[in-house]
Design a protein around this motif. Structure first.
Motif, short mmCIF file in Angstrom:
data_model
loop_
_atom_site.label_atom_id
_atom_site.label_comp_id
_atom_site.label_asym_id
_atom_site.label_seq_id
_atom_site.Cartn_x
_atom_site.Cartn_y
_atom_site.Cartn_z
N HIS A 47 0.87 -1.16 0.00
CA HIS A 47 0.00 0.00 0.00
C HIS A 47 0.91 1.22 0.00
N SER A 48 0.41 2.38 -0.36
CA SER A 48 1.31 3.52 -0.59
C SER A 48 1.02 4.69 0.32
N TYR A 102 -2.26 11.36 -5.24
CA TYR A 102 -3.53 11.74 -5.85
C TYR A 102 -3.94 13.14 -5.39
N LYS A 103 -4.81 13.71 -6.16
CA LYS A 103 -5.28 15.06 -5.87
C LYS A 103 -6.08 15.05 -4.56
N GLY A 104 -5.86 16.02 -3.75
CA GLY A 104 -6.61 16.11 -2.50
C GLY A 104 -5.92 15.42 -1.34
N ASN A 150 -2.95 16.26 -0.03
CA ASN A 150 -2.41 17.30 0.85
C ASN A 150 -3.56 18.03 1.52
N ILE A 151 -3.67 17.87 2.82
CA ILE A 151 -4.71 18.58 3.54
C ILE A 151 -4.27 20.03 3.76
N GLU A 170 0.28 18.30 6.41
CA GLU A 170 -0.72 17.39 6.92
C GLU A 170 -1.35 16.73 5.71
N ARG A 226 -3.83 13.34 4.05
CA ARG A 226 -4.69 12.18 4.19
C ARG A 226 -4.03 11.09 3.36
N GLY A 227 -4.58 9.89 3.44
CA GLY A 227 -4.02 8.81 2.64
C GLY A 227 -4.23 7.53 3.40
N TRP A 228 -3.18 6.76 3.50
CA TRP A 228 -3.30 5.51 4.23
C TRP A 228 -3.67 5.79 5.68
N ASN A 230 -5.01 9.04 8.08
CA ASN A 230 -5.69 10.31 7.92
C ASN A 230 -5.13 11.36 8.87
N GLY A 231 -5.04 12.59 8.38
CA GLY A 231 -4.63 13.69 9.24
C GLY A 231 -3.22 13.54 9.76
N THR A 291 -4.12 2.76 10.64
CA THR A 291 -4.68 2.69 9.28
C THR A 291 -5.83 1.70 9.18
N CYS A 296 -5.54 -1.32 8.63
CA CYS A 296 -5.23 -2.18 7.49
C CYS A 296 -5.05 -3.62 7.97
#
Lengths: 786, 786
Positions: B103-104, B193-195, B197-198, B215, B217-219, B221-222, B431, B433
């Motif tokens: 996962h990335s 991906y777009k979005g 970067n919070i 800050e 989001r992604g694998w 959050n925050g 995560t 996961c």
């Protein structure tokens, strides 16, 4: 009263009981009039006032109020406080608001009770039942200090709101047999443009407790606010939703696979739809605590409001206001009482508390700090409020409250990434809005008035850091050239004159501290207004770096890109309040000065001249009472030997710029500066140059006022023979002795006693005419041997 | 060597010197071979290994590595570590990476040196000079533990990287007379991906110091990360830019009106373009410190790396690796040495440090905490690493390091909003996961191995909280029904068997602590695997809440929505490692069990069967070595009386699943689990059931290995007569005494001495055949009276 109130709370006829209450309050003969009963919280909610009608405590952190704004509406200026009296639908009830700003933000933690089928979007004002938004009517709306009530017509829900300092309390009364629902819409903000929500989270702690947080951009960037929401009844069903429509990576929301099992959600567009079923007594109470620090701190803040007794909380809120407003006891007409106490009420909305019960707060570095020995406040609209609001609060709230403000400014400087005092701060964060380093006069004024417990060395260092921080507002050029050059920095003329005044307050403080070197340096800087005064035209004008005045010159130009801040040369050429003697000299003597100010007021101007600038409002000629650069101008005749003209102009301003109606403020209240002007002016004196310890006389507009001074003494201000006709000062007596000066010193007020204005129908052309006793401007003058 | 190195640094021929170095290292006869010289950091950077080649310290917080990924490329899986050996362009060098995940995320603080005209966008790999991205060649690339070097062909810049624990050090050598430029692209992330970067911010502290934070989001959050970037030369010009293209409210960036005056910027798409002019020695060094806490803490972390001596830092990084890898001294072929030490190297990438120098870190509640008496580590890929990585690290790194891990898990539980131990954590954040509560066996295994300084009561409570947290992964149903029901929870079969194993480790620990009540309860729960074992088909199958097995049933089905986690019934039916006696009984005896496992390996399957699932790779029949559920399976023959078949299968796995090449790992390294399997298997033993204190024998693949045990003792493992032909164990001697058991206890290893495998060409069918000495499985069995 209690009987009516409790009936109201169970019934739905908001209007009827509100009217009964209003009548009962004023009609019960013999009962002492309460200051808080006189307040009309709707004044300023229409027009350009930008006040809000919701429930709050004096300087409270929670300012819980209905929002009527349309989401994603680009024209944000009219909805800066979320609510406009002209609107007929309510979006919801949110917990933070600015009182009177010209810019928008806040509106945090929006709740809306509703009934019927699930509604997850607000819908449209023009289409009833298109979402959770509801129609309402002023006929079924009532508000007073610390309390707001309205019927949501579309949902048939009666809403009541009250607040403690950190907790908002909602009481929703649903119709019989209707299942109770509540929307929590974390997407909602005031000026709710797309992309404002940086991040948010929501977490179920129990069937009666939700917590969360939100980070937003906007007027301040990266602003974090946390909350804890406690319900008096358990949630029966709940859906935590992320309404983002085009995210590539939704991530994991945490344990739980079905809507009712999800315990936590994070994202940019969160919504909670909460269902409580049909409630036995049809009533749901909701406590919302906010915190600058964390969800845990918000939970801890809930403890500020134990139990579920709405009436007690409402009564406590009212009592807090009665105590705060009772610092001035007024004899005046009902309308004047309403205007005066509403102004006093609006002067106590900010700076507002921004600190948890344990002292934690978030500073301009976004980090958590702990206040030691003071209560951290924020929302410093300093360009506005250094003029009259802070002097007023020092006078009627006393050193305790003002010490909180001053300590908050100094704590902010210590945590500032730039190492400087706040410019325009809210929720601990810098917005870089407006100009000047006007925290400096606020601190200097407090010091000159002997604020206890202030470490003067620390304060002076912080002030000097602000005054010498090169990257800010052209200061590097100002320090080199003695003025801000218009070809290197916008709004150069306004900045130069305001910096010079701020510098003078540093000099005053340094002189009193015995720091002669600093005093000399800053008295010299305080004369920098001379570098931008063009004696040929008689106007303040900007120079370029090469020393030439910028051309062409039109004294009516005020647009962005001009050399003035929300103003024109007509408005800004009077700003050397610490050295009006110099102004007279530059204008060529008293007669010329009087004639020129008369021109300001009497000019016949095309209404288009200032129409492009929202903040320039309340026009009388070029005089713009709706914005701050004009606020001292009517008082200047006093310095030119014509106090009677000040008295005349004040009558003109008071009559045209204020009224006891929703559109009763001619411009943004600006966190109480417009209101503070009204309070001072009503009492008959005004602080033209904070830091001088002088209040210049205007004329009183109330028959009698008793000021409960923070030192325990009382000052009675009386206006003998005051009437519509008798509007000039004939004579002044202070504690029985004739007072020929046209000003009064802070020390004289604090000594208490009686200040009597003897009013008459004809101007007294000789009273207060002498150019005497200006110790501060003489000091400035003489120290420079000019 | 030093001479060559310093020349390299000034020259540009990376390849030439790299080759010289490689030759010199192995050719200097008589010099002791260094473990770190044997490492080929490129193993796993191709294929599905997902390792990265950059510079880091053992378990370091900074993992500084080139990113070759294409921005906004939706197919993220192959670029999980940012770099793929197959690529021929470099986007830049970022400071955080996962080693071997499926996962990335991460890829923080991307720097890229360049020359020529300003380039503010990365451009496209297929279009040279279309942005700051540059072509590179493996011919001019060199890496070794703690060091990475490459020539950026498009910019003619030689880049070298090294690192301390919290600071990355870059050395850029520009061509003569070229103005040195550097891009800092805060938009860039792995899986960009777009979005994502919070929020981010960037601040100029001086001409040589930039700080900021981000800050995302992604694998997780925050996620917040802060940094401080120090340059060896002053910036001559700089532009801080926000590249957001459609924001309605840009707000105020702070003081300064011209690009070079802006001191601070905040937004979602920040970029800094930095120009240093033509440098006297053509060399720019850059230190980048990161911090979980704040910019100030990042600045403080910079102090970890004083001065600007790149060579010293590189040598220190190498020495740190030599010390870490030197815990095992190996006699083996050069190829085997490379594979072995690379595997050991990859087993020391995580859990990685996530704590400032002052002990500050950010926990799963997003709040700042301080580690007392341990060093907080994060990146816990627990579903993978509880199997062999943590046992390996306990063995070769010792209790000190493992104590940091265990204390970090416990500290995380205390700060967890759910009150449970980490599931899959990185940078302090959960995560959610994968499945299981596999922090439990990590802690239990460490306790069973007498980890010092562990408060067993606290640990056991934290473990039980995780095992009894109803909302997580169907645990409420598991506790009620004795299995996870497939109609109420996904992946129900896999969850049931893994929970049962985790439960057994709680029982083991409780029993050792004398907590008989808890031990009984959890020994009973440990038998829950029986509820999902279908003796009719001989497979682990999910039941519905009504008790019926879910139908239809196909043991090859492994897709999302199946009852298995990244696997099929063929792969998951072997997972009761704590009670293989029960497995045998359920399968109908040894012969049936052997036959069934043979079926796993020998099945001829259509390659499409598992093609939809990226993580199921490294197939031998249904055996998928590229994913963890298979990792213990080859060792199971030992329990069925056929150790020689384990020895055969291991040969098959080692030969087909690992090689000394970039595509040398058959699946994700998964933070070292694949590599830890290789290390154990090479040495001849493997921990099938962590918590048992047993290692089951496989067969050794190295002639001799000397383990420097953390207690100061040494264990020598020798494989007599080992050759390609001699691949079966004939006999085993421990300290000269014949060892008939097919396992060795942790205590026996820790006692040190010599473990000798006598290898032969024919299987010894009788050695290790007895089903004896399984104290742990017997305990489980007998305590339930089954």
């Amino acid at each position: 009263m209690q009987h009516f109130l409790s009936k109201f709370c169970l019934g739905s006829r908001v209007c009827v009981f509100a009217c009964l209450m209003a009548i009962s309050a004023s009609a019960l003969a013999g009962e002492k009039l309460q200051a808080s009963d006189a307040v009309n919280v709707f004044i300023g909610t229409g027009g350009d006032g930008h006040t809000f009608p919701g429930a709050t405590r004096p300087f409270g952190m929670v300012q819980l109020s209905p929002d009527t704004q349309v989401r994603h509406f680009k024209q944000s200026y009219p909805w800066a406080a979320g609510y406009r009296y002209e609107d007929d639908t309510i979006l919801g009830f949110s917990h933070t608001h600015f009182s009177g700003t010209g810019h928008s933000d806040l509106g945090d933690v929006l709740l809306m009770p509703y009934t019927g089928e699930n509604k997850l979007e607000p819908g449209y004002p023009e289409r009833a039942f298109s979402g959770y938004r509801s129609r309402f009517s002023h006929q079924e709306e009532h508000a007073e200090p610390g309390y707001y009530a309205v019927k949501l017509l579309d949902h048939n829900v009666d809403v009541e709101l009250t607040a403690s300092e950190r907790v908002g309390l909602h009481r929703y009364h649903y119709a019989a047999n209707e299942a109770a629902k509540v929307i929590l819409d974390l997407r909602s903000s005031i000026y709710d443009y797309k992309g404002k929500n940086i991040w948010s989270s929501l977490r179920v702690r129990s069937a009666q407790l939700l917590t969360g947080g939100r980070e937003t951009r906007g007027w301040a960037n990266g602003r974090q606010l946390f909350f804890a929401i406690e319900f008096s009844q358990p949630m029966r069903h709940r859906a935590l939703l992320n309404r983002e429509d085009a995210i590539e990576y939704r991530g994991f929301a945490g344990p739980g696979n079905r809507a009712d099992e999800i315990m936590k959600i994070e994202g940019k567009a969160l919504l909670a739809n909460l269902e409580f079923g049909v409630l036995a007594d049809q009533t749901l109470l909701v406590k919302v605590a906010i915190s600058p620090v964390s969800e845990e701190a918000a939970i801890a803040n809930l403890a500020e409001m134990p139990g579920w007794d709405f009436q007690t909380q409402r009564a406590q809120a009212k009592a807090a206001w009665e105590q705060a407003l009772g610092v001035i006891e007024l004899d005046a007409s009902p309308v004047m009482r309403t205007q005066f106490y509403t102004a006093l009420y609006h002067s106590m909305q900010g700076p507002s508390l921004f600190m948890d019960r344990d002292g934690g707060y978030r500073g301009p570095d976004h980090q958590v700090h702990h206040a030691e020995g003071f209560r951290f406040h924020s929302t410093f609209s300093l360009w506005d409020t250094y003029r009259a609001l802070h002097p007023l609060l020092h006078l009627v709230q006393g050193a305790d409250r003002n010490r909180d403000f001053v300590m908050s400014l100094l704590a902010s400087q210590q945590a500032s990434p730039e190492g400087i005092l706040p410019v325009w701060q809210f929720h601990g964060l810098e917005t870089w809005c407006m100009i000047g380093y006007h925290a400096v006069p606020v601190i200097a004024d407090a010091y000159m008035k002997n604020l206890p417990g202030l470490d003067a060395e620390t304060a002076l260092n912080a002030m000097i850091k602000s005054a010498e921080y090169g990257p800010y507002g052209g200061l590097q050029h100002y320090m080199r050239l003695g003025y801000v050059p218009s070809d290197l920095e916008p709004e150069a003329a306004s900045k130069t004159v305001e910096y010079a005044y701020d510098d003078w307050t540093i000099a005053r403080m340094a002189e009193k501290m015995g720091r002669r070197d600093i005093a000399e340096k800053y008295y010299a800087r305080a004369q920098n207004f001379r570098h931008v005064f063009d004696v040929q035209t008689g106007f303040v004008r900007a120079r370029k770096a090469d020393g030439e005045f910028r051309t062409p010159f039109d004294p009516t130009v005020s647009n962005f890109g001009s050399d003035y801040t929300e103003g024109s040369a007509w408005q800004y050429s009077w700003y050397m309040p610490h050295d009006n003697a110099a102004l007279i000299a530059m204008l060529g003597g008293d007669a010329a000065a009087i004639a020129k100010i008369d021109q300001v007021f009497d000019a016949k101007i095309d209404e288009k001249v200032y129409a492009h600038m929202e903040d320039i409002s309340g026009l009388i000629g070029h005089y713009a009472h709706g914005n701050e650069p004009s606020h001292h101008v009517a008082y200047l005749y006093n310095y030119f030997g014509a106090p009677w003209k000040t008295q005349e102009r004040l009558q003109q301003v008071m009559e045209t710029q204020y009224k006891a109606a929703p559109d009763g403020l001619s411009g943004n209240d600006d966190l109480g500066q417009m209101s503070a002007w009204f309070v001072f002016t009503s009492l008959g004196f005004y602080p033209v140059a904070p830091g001088s310890n002088e209040y210049v006389f205007g004329r009183p507009f109330v028959d009698k006022a008793m000021l409960r001074l923070p030192n325990g003494k009382q000052l009675i201000v009386r206006a003998e023979h005051l009437s519509a006709k008798n509007r000039y000062i004939g004579a002044v007596r202070l504690n029985g002795k004739v007072h020929t000066q046209n000003f009064i010193l802070h020390e004289q007020i604090m000594a208490g006693g009686e200040l009597v204005f003897s009013m008459q129908a004809q101007p007294n052309l000789s009273w207060g005419k002498a150019h005497v006793d200006r110790p501060y401007s003489q000091t400035a003058y003489h120290s420079l041997n000019q």
